[in-house]
Design a protein around this motif. Sequence first.
Motif, PDB file in Angstrom:
ATOM      1  N   LEU A 161      38.854  35.929  48.580  1.00 46.95           N
ATOM      2  CA  LEU A 161      39.095  35.047  47.465  1.00 46.95           C
ATOM      3  C   LEU A 161      38.166  34.286  47.939  1.00 46.95           C
ATOM      4  O   LEU A 161      37.744  33.664  46.368  1.00 46.95           O
ATOM      5  N   GLU A 162      37.932  33.432  48.638  1.00 50.31           N
ATOM      6  CA  GLU A 162      36.593  32.310  48.685  1.00 50.31           C
ATOM      7  C   GLU A 162      35.128  32.798  47.793  1.00 50.31           C
ATOM      8  O   GLU A 162      34.410  31.831  46.775  1.00 50.31           O
ATOM      9  N   GLN A 163      34.965  34.116  48.961  1.00 51.11           N
ATOM     10  CA  GLN A 163      33.336  34.630  47.974  1.00 51.11           C
ATOM     11  C   GLN A 163      33.673  34.778  47.252  1.00 51.11           C
ATOM     12  O   GLN A 163      32.705  34.579  46.156  1.00 51.11           O
ATOM     13  N   ALA A 164      35.157  35.368  46.763  1.00 54.09           N
ATOM     14  CA  ALA A 164      35.198  35.882  44.858  1.00 54.09           C
ATOM     15  C   ALA A 164      35.012  34.607  44.104  1.00 54.09           C
ATOM     16  O   ALA A 164      34.309  35.375  43.244  1.00 54.09           O
ATOM     17  N   VAL A 165      35.162  33.998  44.335  1.00 57.32           N
ATOM     18  CA  VAL A 165      35.038  32.566  43.073  1.00 57.32           C
ATOM     19  C   VAL A 165      33.598  31.373  43.883  1.00 57.32           C
ATOM     20  O   VAL A 165      33.568  30.587  43.074  1.00 57.32           O
ATOM     21  N   ASN A 171      29.913  35.388  45.270  1.00 56.67           N
ATOM     22  CA  ASN A 171      30.830  36.537  45.041  1.00 56.67           C
ATOM     23  C   ASN A 171      29.447  38.256  44.164  1.00 56.67           C
ATOM     24  O   ASN A 171      30.488  39.090  43.713  1.00 56.67           O
ATOM     25  N   GLU A 172      28.457  38.356  44.489  1.00 55.36           N
ATOM     26  CA  GLU A 172      27.952  39.183  43.598  1.00 55.36           C
ATOM     27  C   GLU A 172      28.121  40.734  44.032  1.00 55.36           C
ATOM     28  O   GLU A 172      28.314  41.059  43.747  1.00 55.36           O
ATOM     29  N   ARG A 173      28.327  40.798  45.125  1.00 53.96           N
ATOM     30  CA  ARG A 173      28.639  41.613  45.646  1.00 53.96           C
ATOM     31  C   ARG A 173      29.795  42.882  45.287  1.00 53.96           C
ATOM     32  O   ARG A 173      30.489  44.194  45.079  1.00 53.96           O
ATOM     33  N   LEU A 174      30.977  41.346  45.945  1.00 50.18           N
ATOM     34  CA  LEU A 174      31.750  41.640  45.205  1.00 50.18           C
ATOM     35  C   LEU A 174      32.647  41.906  43.596  1.00 50.18           C
ATOM     36  O   LEU A 174      33.189  42.876  43.484  1.00 50.18           O
ATOM     37  N   GLU A 175      31.932  41.511  42.881  1.00 53.54           N
ATOM     38  CA  GLU A 175      31.966  41.453  41.857  1.00 53.54           C
ATOM     39  C   GLU A 175      31.486  43.277  41.184  1.00 53.54           C
ATOM     40  O   GLU A 175      32.154  44.379  40.581  1.00 53.54           O
ATOM     41  N   PHE A 176      30.346  43.474  42.389  1.00 53.44           N
ATOM     42  CA  PHE A 176      29.972  45.073  41.617  1.00 53.44           C
ATOM     43  C   PHE A 176      31.262  45.485  42.398  1.00 53.44           C
ATOM     44  O   PHE A 176      31.788  47.147  41.730  1.00 53.44           O
ATOM     45  N   LEU A 177      31.401  46.049  43.650  1.00 50.73           N
ATOM     46  CA  LEU A 177      32.755  46.744  43.849  1.00 50.73           C
ATOM     47  C   LEU A 177      33.881  46.543  42.888  1.00 50.73           C
ATOM     48  O   LEU A 177      34.771  47.288  42.565  1.00 50.73           O
ATOM     49  N   ALA A 192      33.471  36.173  38.096  1.00 53.01           N
ATOM     50  CA  ALA A 192      34.117  35.851  39.417  1.00 53.01           C
ATOM     51  C   ALA A 192      35.880  36.978  39.754  1.00 53.01           C
ATOM     52  O   ALA A 192      36.162  36.694  40.527  1.00 53.01           O
ATOM     53  N   LEU A 193      35.888  37.292  38.229  1.00 53.96           N
ATOM     54  CA  LEU A 193      37.489  37.751  38.787  1.00 53.96           C
ATOM     55  C   LEU A 193      36.920  39.151  38.459  1.00 53.96           C
ATOM     56  O   LEU A 193      38.189  39.599  39.681  1.00 53.96           O
ATOM     57  N   VAL A 253      37.375  39.045  42.654  1.00 56.17           N
ATOM     58  CA  VAL A 253      38.641  38.717  43.246  1.00 56.17           C
ATOM     59  C   VAL A 253      38.840  39.979  43.246  1.00 56.17           C
ATOM     60  O   VAL A 253      39.547  40.690  44.186  1.00 56.17           O
ATOM     61  N   PHE A 254      38.916  41.212  41.782  1.00 59.67           N
ATOM     62  CA  PHE A 254      39.473  42.296  42.205  1.00 59.67           C
ATOM     63  C   PHE A 254      38.605  43.462  43.602  1.00 59.67           C
ATOM     64  O   PHE A 254      39.545  43.867  43.943  1.00 59.67           O
ATOM     65  N   GLY A 255      37.783  43.002  43.383  1.00 59.27           N
ATOM     66  CA  GLY A 255      36.348  43.916  44.637  1.00 59.27           C
ATOM     67  C   GLY A 255      37.474  43.230  45.833  1.00 59.27           C
ATOM     68  O   GLY A 255      37.659  44.080  46.976  1.00 59.27           O
ATOM     69  N   ALA A 256      37.375  42.095  45.957  1.00 57.93           N
ATOM     70  CA  ALA A 256      37.713  41.475  47.329  1.00 57.93           C
ATOM     71  C   ALA A 256      39.527  41.656  47.711  1.00 57.93           C
ATOM     72  O   ALA A 256      39.920  41.896  48.692  1.00 57.93           O
TER      73      ALA A 256
END
Lengths: 253, 253
Positions: free
Chosen positions: B22-26, B36-42, B114-115, B118-121
Amino acid sequence: MTSSLASLESALDYTFQDISLLEQAVTHRSHSARHNERLEFLGDSVLNFTVAALLFKRFARIDEGDLSRLRANLVKQASLADIAQKLSLSQYLRLGEGELKSGGFRRPSILADALEAVFGAVFLDSGFDAAHKVIARQYAPILVHVDPKTLGKDPKTLLQELLQGRRIALPVYTVVATHGAAHNQTFEVECAIPKLEVKVLAGGTSRRAAEQSAATLAIAAIEAQGPGKGTRRRPRKSAQLSLPVAVSQESST
Amino acid sequence: MTSSLASLESALDYTFQDISLLEQAVTHRSHSARHNERLEFLGDSVLNFTVAALLFKRFARIDEGDLSRLRANLVKQASLADIAQKLSLSQYLRLGEGELKSGGFRRPSILADALEAVFGAVFLDSGFDAAHKVIARQYAPILVHVDPKTLGKDPKTLLQELLQGRRIALPVYTVVATHGAAHNQTFEVECAIPKLEVKVLAGGTSRRAAEQSAATLAIAAIEAQGPGKGTRRRPRKSAQLSLPVAVSQESST
């Protein structure tokens, strides 16, 4: 006319609880009202997500731009039509008379759409884990060969990166001729890399298409030179339209 | 500077096993390398899929074109930024100095990204079902109000459908004036619906934008006339630039 869906199930390694979902997935709108377009909508998105997750896991270090490029390539119509062909999906398609006669069962768009609909049907039938498994199984042999450095990049980009890697100046593209009337033109483009003594010509129905073809030829020409750094090469001479042309000249260094 | 992530978890109604996700996501890329860019892709793809599945289930009878339009509207940047705002996501963002000073925590693109991250995370942390639940919870209050007939349609389309529903001839758009130099032009467009005695004027920085604004005004003017069928109306008279103009004229029928 169409093969039994049981053999499609075994090709997918998945058995439907509700086989009518699979039947709907292979039904084109030209065939009947209960067709596959809504399932295709669902399948397209479960496919996109699953491939995203597979790539995310497999390539832990590449950035999101590269992940997007890889995914776009893996889920594009041609890639889906390839998978559909391996599954012999065309044997199961239910098409209307007109589509049947015009060879719709071979059309990449119809095959790709039906494949997505099949994935959507699996999701509806059993949920995400089942759909993920079915999709992952189809993509496993493809993912093994994915090269994140090159897959989905166009030839001009690949050529540029190849030259940058060797610290060589960017190629110069020049339109050397156009043929035909305004709305039916073909372009002839030259791609020159003086440092490597490469000069190739290619044609295309747009300037961009001709440049991409020329870039492909230029890459082939460079690769034919071997792993040299652009300072020592075997002198060669050839000159032919639309084929790699390496202009002979002694290296000045 | 940033609030405790525990309160974000409670807003999401989800507790992370690995809070570093979650920390990475924000974390924006301007803040640190683990951004957070890879998490954003996911997250973008799990979001797209989840919203597709929610719409598929909720609207059993609308076709795939309408499903696509609805989804596009629900996952567009502005919609995501709205959800991010309800979650007070900006309080948790980790931004670099420059972004902080320039108000990056208020920027819709940063909030939306970022949202998605967060969903990716959540997906990475616990799998699809957890991500589906978190996303569905955020969209539940929105889905209640989705009108599949209108959401995401542009004003010109809505106006056209409104008129077709009443069997009235399509509106006529006319550019009545342009102002300014070539690359900094504004357009003034008139939208006329003679049968309803509606004639409105609107401006925009492109012809298309001006037409859309004019269509919005025309819809407002028609709605102000009440549910009439275009045969009997209260005669009205007004004339003002960029406001609905109902040209007064006795109905001929």
